[in-house]
Design an enzyme around this catalytic site. Structure first.
Site, PDB file in Angstrom:
ATOM      1  N   LYS A  75     -33.020  13.912  14.366  1.00 43.92           N
ATOM      2  CA  LYS A  75     -33.109  12.791  15.618  1.00 43.92           C
ATOM      3  C   LYS A  75     -31.762  11.821  15.683  1.00 43.92           C
ATOM      4  O   LYS A  75     -31.022  11.260  16.532  1.00 43.92           O
ATOM      5  CB  LYS A  75     -34.680  12.104  16.237  1.00 43.92           C
ATOM      6  CG  LYS A  75     -33.982  10.611  16.850  1.00 43.92           C
ATOM      7  CD  LYS A  75     -35.682   9.918  17.224  1.00 43.92           C
ATOM      8  CE  LYS A  75     -35.579   9.276  17.590  1.00 43.92           C
ATOM      9  NZ  LYS A  75     -35.145   7.997  16.918  1.00 43.92           N
ATOM     10  N   ASN A  76     -32.542  11.301  13.882  1.00 40.38           N
ATOM     11  CA  ASN A  76     -30.771   9.995  13.806  1.00 40.38           C
ATOM     12  C   ASN A  76     -29.827  11.080  13.577  1.00 40.38           C
ATOM     13  O   ASN A  76     -29.055   9.993  12.492  1.00 40.38           O
ATOM     14  CB  ASN A  76     -31.828   9.083  13.153  1.00 40.38           C
ATOM     15  CG  ASN A  76     -32.906   8.687  13.659  1.00 40.38           C
ATOM     16  OD1 ASN A  76     -32.752   8.249  15.012  1.00 40.38           O
ATOM     17  ND2 ASN A  76     -33.621   7.673  13.364  1.00 40.38           N
ATOM     18  N   ARG A 121     -31.022   2.923  20.652  1.00 36.18           N
ATOM     19  CA  ARG A 121     -29.769   2.217  21.026  1.00 36.18           C
ATOM     20  C   ARG A 121     -28.902   2.740  20.868  1.00 36.18           C
ATOM     21  O   ARG A 121     -27.450   1.948  19.864  1.00 36.18           O
ATOM     22  CB  ARG A 121     -30.778   1.845  19.492  1.00 36.18           C
ATOM     23  CG  ARG A 121     -31.776   0.949  19.576  1.00 36.18           C
ATOM     24  CD  ARG A 121     -32.402   0.045  18.349  1.00 36.18           C
ATOM     25  NE  ARG A 121     -31.079  -0.213  18.346  1.00 36.18           N
ATOM     26  CZ  ARG A 121     -31.632  -1.962  18.868  1.00 36.18           C
ATOM     27  NH1 ARG A 121     -31.472  -1.736  19.507  1.00 36.18           N
ATOM     28  NH2 ARG A 121     -30.651  -2.936  18.517  1.00 36.18           N
ATOM     29  N   CYS A 144     -37.163   1.259  19.756  1.00 37.99           N
ATOM     30  CA  CYS A 144     -38.597   0.556  19.514  1.00 37.99           C
ATOM     31  C   CYS A 144     -38.320  -0.892  19.480  1.00 37.99           C
ATOM     32  O   CYS A 144     -37.852  -1.431  18.759  1.00 37.99           O
ATOM     33  CB  CYS A 144     -39.208   1.271  18.481  1.00 37.99           C
ATOM     34  SG  CYS A 144     -39.005   3.368  19.056  1.00 37.99           S
TER      35      CYS A 144
HETATM   36  N1  EPU Z   1     -29.899  -5.291  11.845  1.00 37.16           N
HETATM   37  C1  EPU Z   1     -29.415  -6.359  12.289  1.00 37.16           C
HETATM   38  N2  EPU Z   1     -28.197  -7.125  12.790  1.00 37.16           N
HETATM   39  C2  EPU Z   1     -27.633  -5.695  13.251  1.00 37.16           C
HETATM   40  C3  EPU Z   1     -28.213  -4.845  12.326  1.00 37.16           C
HETATM   41  C4  EPU Z   1     -28.873  -4.721  11.614  1.00 37.16           C
HETATM   42  O1  EPU Z   1     -29.281  -7.454  11.681  1.00 37.16           O
HETATM   43  O2  EPU Z   1     -26.516  -5.739  13.604  1.00 37.16           O
HETATM   44  C5  EPU Z   1     -30.986  -5.511  11.119  1.00 37.16           C
HETATM   45  C6  EPU Z   1     -32.149  -5.310  12.076  1.00 37.16           C
HETATM   46  O3  EPU Z   1     -32.291  -6.053  12.649  1.00 37.16           O
HETATM   47  C7  EPU Z   1     -32.920  -3.997  11.011  1.00 37.16           C
HETATM   48  C8  EPU Z   1     -32.026  -3.952   9.200  1.00 37.16           C
HETATM   49  O4  EPU Z   1     -31.070  -4.542   9.604  1.00 37.16           O
HETATM   50  O5  EPU Z   1     -33.869  -5.277  10.495  1.00 37.16           O
HETATM   51  C9  EPU Z   1     -32.212  -2.796   9.844  1.00 37.16           C
HETATM   52  O6  EPU Z   1     -31.565  -1.661  10.988  1.00 37.16           O
HETATM   53  P1  EPU Z   1     -30.572  -0.175  11.184  1.00 37.16           P
HETATM   54  O7  EPU Z   1     -29.271  -1.294  11.760  1.00 37.16           O
HETATM   55  O8  EPU Z   1     -30.429  -0.614   9.568  1.00 37.16           O
HETATM   56  O9  EPU Z   1     -31.105   0.100  12.236  1.00 37.16           O
HETATM   57  P2  EPU Z   1     -30.761   0.911  12.987  1.00 37.16           P
HETATM   58  O10 EPU Z   1     -29.376   1.495  12.912  1.00 37.16           O
HETATM   59  O11 EPU Z   1     -31.022   0.467  14.687  1.00 37.16           O
HETATM   60  C10 EPU Z   1     -31.871   3.296  12.458  1.00 37.16           C
HETATM   61  C11 EPU Z   1     -32.639   4.228  12.962  1.00 37.16           C
HETATM   62  C12 EPU Z   1     -34.343   4.002  13.344  1.00 37.16           C
HETATM   63  C13 EPU Z   1     -34.573   3.501  11.329  1.00 37.16           C
HETATM   64  C14 EPU Z   1     -33.691   2.193  10.876  1.00 37.16           C
HETATM   65  C15 EPU Z   1     -33.821   2.369   9.156  1.00 37.16           C
HETATM   66  C16 EPU Z   1     -31.986   5.255  14.393  1.00 37.16           C
HETATM   67  C17 EPU Z   1     -31.632   5.529  15.670  1.00 37.16           C
HETATM   68  N3  EPU Z   1     -31.964   4.526  14.179  1.00 37.16           N
HETATM   69  O12 EPU Z   1     -32.431   2.414  12.997  1.00 37.16           O
HETATM   70  O13 EPU Z   1     -35.044   4.317  13.786  1.00 37.16           O
HETATM   71  O14 EPU Z   1     -35.830   3.145  11.301  1.00 37.16           O
HETATM   72  O15 EPU Z   1     -31.951   3.249  11.476  1.00 37.16           O
HETATM   73  O16 EPU Z   1     -33.597   3.615   8.871  1.00 37.16           O
HETATM   74  O17 EPU Z   1     -30.734   5.664  13.954  1.00 37.16           O
HETATM   75  C18 EPU Z   1     -37.103   5.393  14.310  1.00 37.16           C
HETATM   76  O18 EPU Z   1     -36.128   7.304  14.308  1.00 37.16           O
HETATM   77  O19 EPU Z   1     -38.527   5.563  15.276  1.00 37.16           O
HETATM   78  C19 EPU Z   1     -36.392   4.602  14.035  1.00 37.16           C
HETATM   79  C20 EPU Z   1     -36.143   2.889  14.687  1.00 37.16           C
END
Ligand code: EPU
Length: 483
Positions: free
Chosen positions: A55-56, A129, A153
């Protein structure tokens, strides 16, 4: 009543209402009658299922297709709601998306990319997202972009400050309004020297998807290096991008003026694979996950073994003279004796994924001794343990960093460490799915528990787990829809 998106998928649920003062599972106040799974638990899950593209990665590869000037083919695409949301957004912007000849193949033709109205885009507000990742590609193709409010989420505040900062450094003008975010690039986008405060997956993808066609060189420090990011880099390289991954989380991108379409088979979904592995352990069963790949799951496999879980890895066999093709996979099973407690912390790659945490915690309720789970990626990803406690688990959450490494959340009052005392006999309960991964964890707990549970809001699981009800049936689970 659930409203539905134009593609027929339900909108994400409103936050469930709880009455925290009530003593037990009757704390649930809301009834979502068209979205309830009745789970008769206590039987081992046994059989074979298959995972498709992650998915990601899939959703990001779909966004990348916007950057090309010819059609892209993506294979092994799972039928999940996140894919439908991105498909809807691409179609709104003039990309023709059709099913290809292979099962799971989609073809995306971005020849006639065009602007979409904010009203149309806003239909997708709050659903995922991924829309934030359309910024760079739309700025390159149209010179402007509108991004609706994001969904995803509820596992912490999930700010997008890294994304916005990076886009501004590329030269984008970003204006936040109550209806969403408007972006423009009056003088085009130029490569930049960037450093992320934390190796965010999404912000790294944002930089990649913007830098590949920005003028000049981009250097990104403290980048995320998850396998899904590496696979996105593979997609972009197939499109004609020039990207180098250096040591120490440094990624360098040489912008090119044009990209073309790609043909890509994505990495398998290692989160879904681990979720089924945890289900095998928690229900004392045996599940073979076809498509799961060892290389992406090494950290998980080590932990699975440390707890006492057994697994057998079969490599994929490509047909050649005298050898027939066979799909690879990983078989996971309960050892038949007691499981052992472990101390773990979630981390960025190559650490233990935050998305593996929730299903595994359910399995840890069955391990003898005290297990520790220190969540260091999201500050609010342990709330689902309340429901497990209602089912008979003994899980205490703490503000302190209980792992070996103090994390960003230690002094900020977040309940981000859990101590799980086991083994606990789980009993049935009424549960409301809070988010995707925790929801699957609740489902596993209901399958492991003696008695009949009702799981409310199960459609949320369709966001990230393809045909989970079909797979449960294939594994011999006794589940039925209410009504
Ligand atoms: N963060 C910030 N500022 C930003 C971006 C992120 O503070 O501008 C913080 C977040 O709040 C968090 C941390 O950095 O504490 C990591 O967030 P990240 O950006 O890595 O997460 P994401 O890209 O929003 C993706 C996956 C998540 C997965 C995370 C970590 C997708 C669509 N989502 O989220 O997957 O948990 O990376 O590996 O790719 C899921 O599949 O259920 C899911 C939540």
């Amino acid at each position: 009543m659930l409203t539905r998106l134009p593609n027929g998928y339900p909108r994400p649920l409103a936050a469930p209402r709880f009455n925290p003062g009530a003593p037990d599972a009757r704390r649930l106040e809301v009834t979502l009658t068209d979205d309830v799974l009745v789970v008769h638990g206590g039987a081992p899950l046994q059989g074979q299922i298959r995972v498709r593209g992650a998915k990601n990665l899939v959703s990001k590869a779909m966004v990348a297709a916007l950057l090309g000037e010819s059609p892209s083919h993506l294979y092994d695409v799972p039928r999940i709601r996140d894919v439908e949301v991105v498909r809807g957004l691409l179609e709104l912007h003039g990309v023709k998306v059709s099913d290809g000849a292979d099962d799971g193949e989609i073809v995306m033709d971005p020849t006639n990319v065009e602007s979409a109205s904010t009203d149309e885009i806003n239909v997708h507000a709050g659903s995922s997202r991924i829309p934030i990742l359309l910024c760079g590609p739309l700025l390159h193709r149209l010179g402007h972009a509108f991004i609706p409010d994001l969904g995803g989420c509820h596992i912490g505040p999930r700010p997008i400050d890294f994304h916005i900062q990076a886009l501004r450094e590329f030269g984008a003008v970003v204006e936040k309004t109550p209806e969403g975010m408007h972006l423009s690039a009056p003088t085009g986008l130029r490569g930049a020297k960037l450093e992320l405060p934390y190796p965010s997956v999404g912000a790294t993808e944002q930089v990649l998807l913007t830098a590949v066609r920005a003028e000049g060189v981009t250097e990104l420090r403290n980048a995320a290096i998850e396998p899904e990011i590496m696979d996105l880099i593979c997609v972009l390289q197939k499109m004609g991008a020039i990207i180098t991954v250096h040591t120490d989380r440094v990624i360098e991108v040489h912008g090119v003026p044009r990209l073309h379409g790609y043909k890509h088979r994505p990495i398998p979904d290692r989160i879904e694979a681990a979720s089924w592995a945890a289900a095998a352990l928690a229900t004392k069963g045996e599940i073979e996950v076809l498509g799961a790949r060892q290389a992406d799951m090494m950290t998980f496999l080590n932990v699975f073994r440390s707890i006492g879980g057994e697994c057998e890895i079969t490599d994929e066999r490509v047909a050649r003279p005298g050898v027939t093709a066979a799909e690879g996979g990983i078989k996971f099973w309960h050892p038949g004796h007691e499981l052992q407690a472990v101390a773990l912390e979630t981390d960025v790659h190559p650490g233990f994924m935050t998305d593996w945490q929730q299903p595994l915690v359910v399995a840890l309720t069955q391990a003898r001794g005290l297990s520790i789970m220190h969540e260091t990626v999201y500050e609010q990803r342990l709330g689902y343990t309340d429901a497990l406690n209602q089912m008979g688990a003994t899980i205490q959450v703490y503000r302190d960093c209980l792992g070996g490494t103090p994390c960003r959340f230690g002094r900020r009052n977040f309940m981000h460490s859990a101590v799980i005392a086991g083994p606990s006999k789980l009993h049935a309960a009424d549960l409301v799915i809070p988010d995707l991964r925790a929801g699957f964890a609740h489902l596993i707990a209901a399958l492991a528990a003696e008695g009949t549970s009702r799981v409310y809001g199960v459609d949320l699981i369709n966001r990230g787990y393809e045909d989970f009800e079909g797979k449960l049936a294939a594994l011999g689970a006794h589940v039925e829809r209410l009504g």
